[in-house]
Write a protein that holds these residues in place. Structure first.
Motif, PDB file in Angstrom:
ATOM      1  N   ARG A  44     -19.110 -46.807  33.241  1.00 57.95           N
ATOM      2  CA  ARG A  44     -17.782 -46.756  33.860  1.00 57.95           C
ATOM      3  C   ARG A  44     -17.914 -46.799  35.398  1.00 57.95           C
ATOM      4  N   ALA A  92      -4.594 -50.184  23.671  1.00 64.30           N
ATOM      5  CA  ALA A  92      -5.691 -51.078  24.072  1.00 64.30           C
ATOM      6  C   ALA A  92      -6.985 -50.679  23.369  1.00 64.30           C
ATOM      7  N   TYR A 140     -13.428 -44.358  41.816  1.00 61.83           N
ATOM      8  CA  TYR A 140     -12.190 -43.773  41.292  1.00 61.83           C
ATOM      9  C   TYR A 140     -11.333 -43.171  42.400  1.00 61.83           C
ATOM     10  N   ASP A 189      -0.620 -56.892  36.068  1.00 60.30           N
ATOM     11  CA  ASP A 189      -1.826 -57.426  35.424  1.00 60.30           C
ATOM     12  C   ASP A 189      -1.752 -58.959  35.444  1.00 60.30           C
ATOM     13  N   ASP A 197     -11.617 -54.480  37.120  1.00 59.86           N
ATOM     14  CA  ASP A 197     -11.528 -53.345  38.047  1.00 59.86           C
ATOM     15  C   ASP A 197     -12.666 -53.171  39.048  1.00 59.86           C
TER      16      ASP A 197
HETATM   17  C1  2M8 Z   1      -9.519 -51.483  32.012  1.00 59.60           C
HETATM   18  O1  2M8 Z   1      -8.718 -50.946  33.047  1.00 59.60           O
HETATM   19  C2  2M8 Z   1      -8.117 -49.631  33.013  1.00 59.60           C
HETATM   20  C3  2M8 Z   1      -7.203 -49.519  34.231  1.00 59.60           C
HETATM   21  O2  2M8 Z   1      -6.168 -50.459  34.152  1.00 59.60           O
HETATM   22  C4  2M8 Z   1      -9.078 -48.485  33.040  1.00 59.60           C
HETATM   23  O3  2M8 Z   1     -10.287 -48.683  33.233  1.00 59.60           O
HETATM   24  O4  2M8 Z   1      -8.621 -47.347  32.867  1.00 59.60           O
HETATM   25  C5  2M8 Z   1      -9.742 -52.974  32.380  1.00 59.60           C
HETATM   26  O5  2M8 Z   1     -10.765 -53.536  31.623  1.00 59.60           O
HETATM   27  C6  2M8 Z   1      -8.446 -53.761  32.205  1.00 59.60           C
HETATM   28  O6  2M8 Z   1      -8.661 -55.122  32.398  1.00 59.60           O
HETATM   29  C7  2M8 Z   1      -7.863 -53.543  30.816  1.00 59.60           C
HETATM   30  O7  2M8 Z   1      -6.601 -54.162  30.761  1.00 59.60           O
HETATM   31  C8  2M8 Z   1      -7.718 -52.037  30.489  1.00 59.60           C
HETATM   32  C9  2M8 Z   1      -7.320 -51.790  29.045  1.00 59.60           C
HETATM   33  O8  2M8 Z   1      -8.161 -52.506  28.156  1.00 59.60           O
HETATM   34  O9  2M8 Z   1      -8.947 -51.350  30.731  1.00 59.60           O
END
Ligand code: 2M8
Length: 442
Positions: free
Chosen positions: A210, A26, A216, A110, A175
């Protein structure tokens, strides 16, 4: 502003650099695994430059699908470290017989954007040399998509509201959005929460971008609760301390069911098509029933109290994503989206909708889903607007977004008032959105 070709090339390089060969991380360091809805958006971007790689992205994701049909929100890359909570915290195979044996995943899901991705990939391939191959691939993936949609219909539709139930804010993808502040306030962290060290804050320029430590604790407590319930939706309905009906997730489901019904029809499966159309109709009706008269936005529901959650967040535009709105109502919602409470706010650097309205008391322009502009979300809106013939506004949002992305950081999110890039840089789905928008330009 960066030229079209340069921007496209830079975006394509980001996706290539974030690829392990099988999955697209990601982001390079903050999120070194494959996320479910990210994978779908990334596949849409990949389709513009590399169709086989786009197909592989979804195949890799569905390799992590659970036996009950759930597509988990993370498929972990065994070669990557540095993200927390990882497979050792989720312990899915230990707690659920539905979890796959060979692939480590998370135990929640998701938003179901995957059928949208398959539809886009088919559209990009249509009429070209990969057309037949891509159609064959889609037919092969179809039963897995159907199982995923059936999982949601069977296990997650809330009987009272018709909305899809989430047992963790992470399942919404938004989130720490203020849409969840009220239900999260009711989550009491028990003494059984294992000690932990957050890894995420080290990857951003300021921890203020964050979620907080208190948030958290709740996120991780909900993971403990889900484990205790064996990741079983029925048990979580009895014991889960976070249970919400999500209008945005439900709207995405409606739109995706329509597209999957189209695929079922093409695959000569009329019964499946009728079943999926039915899911779409019911989901869409549930979204429309939850529009708040005063704000014009759709409202989530705290299923534990029955209360509507009316904070002005971008999720309120769920009816636009669901589609099928009467023209007049749709145009009213589009006017709200482009008006001063949202993309037309005079203080914005770019005329793009922030994740929370600047008029909301919960608006925080620096922090994650509490205010910044998320290009991937703008992409989802433009996709829906083009689909419904609202090309003028879709075109404007697309053009302004491409200007925003001209800084070439491909940030996860942007400060709406200054335009500063925030969160992770080189975020895959931001690059993917740029590629798809640029494809339209050609
Ligand atoms: C964010 O979420 C993850 C947890 O799933 C995180 O913060 O660790 C969110 O923006 C989520 O929508 C996204 O899919 C993920 C990865 O980009 O990051």
């Amino acid at each position: 502003m960066t030229g079209t070709l340069t921007l496209a090339a830079r975006a394509a390089y980001i996706l290539r650099d974030n690829s392990t060969g099988l999955i697209t991380k990601a982001s390079p360091s903050l999120y070194p695994h494959q996320w479910s809805w990210d994978a779908a958006f990334n596949a849409i971007g990949l389709a513009t430059v590399d169709l086989p790689r786009a197909r592989l992205e979804l195949d890799s994701l569905f390799a992590g699908q659970w036996r009950n049909g759930m597509v988990p929100h993370i498929v972990f890359d065994p070669g990557a470290d540095g993200y927390w909570p990882g497979p050792a915290q989720w312990e899915c195979a230990r707690h659920s017989e539905d979890a796959p044996d060979q692939v480590a995943t998370s135990g929640i899901c998701d938003p179901p954007v995957h059928a949208i991705a398959v539809d886009r990939i088919l559209a990009v391939a249509a009429g070209g040399p990969e057309d037949e191959l891509t159609q064959g691939w889609a037919a092969h993936l179809y039963p897995r998509l159907l199982a995923w949609h059936r999982f949601l219909a069977r296990e997650r539709v809330d009987k009272a509201t018709g909305l899809i139930t989430l047992f963790h804010g992470w399942e919404s993808g938004t989130d720490n959005s203020p849409r969840w502040d009220e239900p999260y306030a009711g989550v009491v962290v028990g003494p059984g929460l294992p000690a932990y060290v957050r890894r995420d804050k080290a990857h951003v320029s300021s921890a203020a971008q964050r979620p907080t430590d208190t948030e958290y604790d709740r996120y991780l407590w909900l993971v403990e609760e889900a484990k205790q319930a064996g990741y079983d939706s029925g048990l979580l309905r009895e014991s889960g301390s976070f249970q919400v009906g999500d209008v945005l997730f439900t709207a995405i489901y409606a739109a995706a069911c329509d597209l999957l019904a189209g695929l079922a029809k093409r695959s000569r499966k009329p019964d499946d098509a009728a079943e999926l159309k039915d899911y779409a109709t019911q989901a869409r009706a549930a979204v429309f029933c939850h529009v708040d008269e005063a704000s014009g936005l759709a409202a989530d529901v705290d299923l534990r109290t029955g209360r509507w959650l009316r904070t002005e967040t971008i999720a309120g535009f769920a009816p636009l994503i669901a589609g099928g709105m009467p023209r007049g109502l749709r145009q009213r919602l589009v006017a709200l989206l482009t008006g001063p409470r949202w993309a037309g706010h005079p203080g914005l650097r770019w005329a793009l909708p922030p994740s929370t309205s600047p008029y909301s008391a919960a608006f925080n322009p620096e922090c994650y889903w509490r205010g910044p502009v998320w290009p991937v979300f703008t992409w989802l809106l433009t996709w829906a607007l083009y689909r419904d013939g609202e090309a003028g506004v879709a075109e404007r949002l697309r053009a302004v977004s491409l200007e925003q992305l001209g800084d070439e950081t491909f940030a996860e999110y942007y400060q709406p008032m200054t335009g500063a890039p925030l969160g992770s840089l080189s975020q895959s789905w931001t690059a993917a959105a740029a590629l798809d928008w640029l494809l339209d330009e050609q």
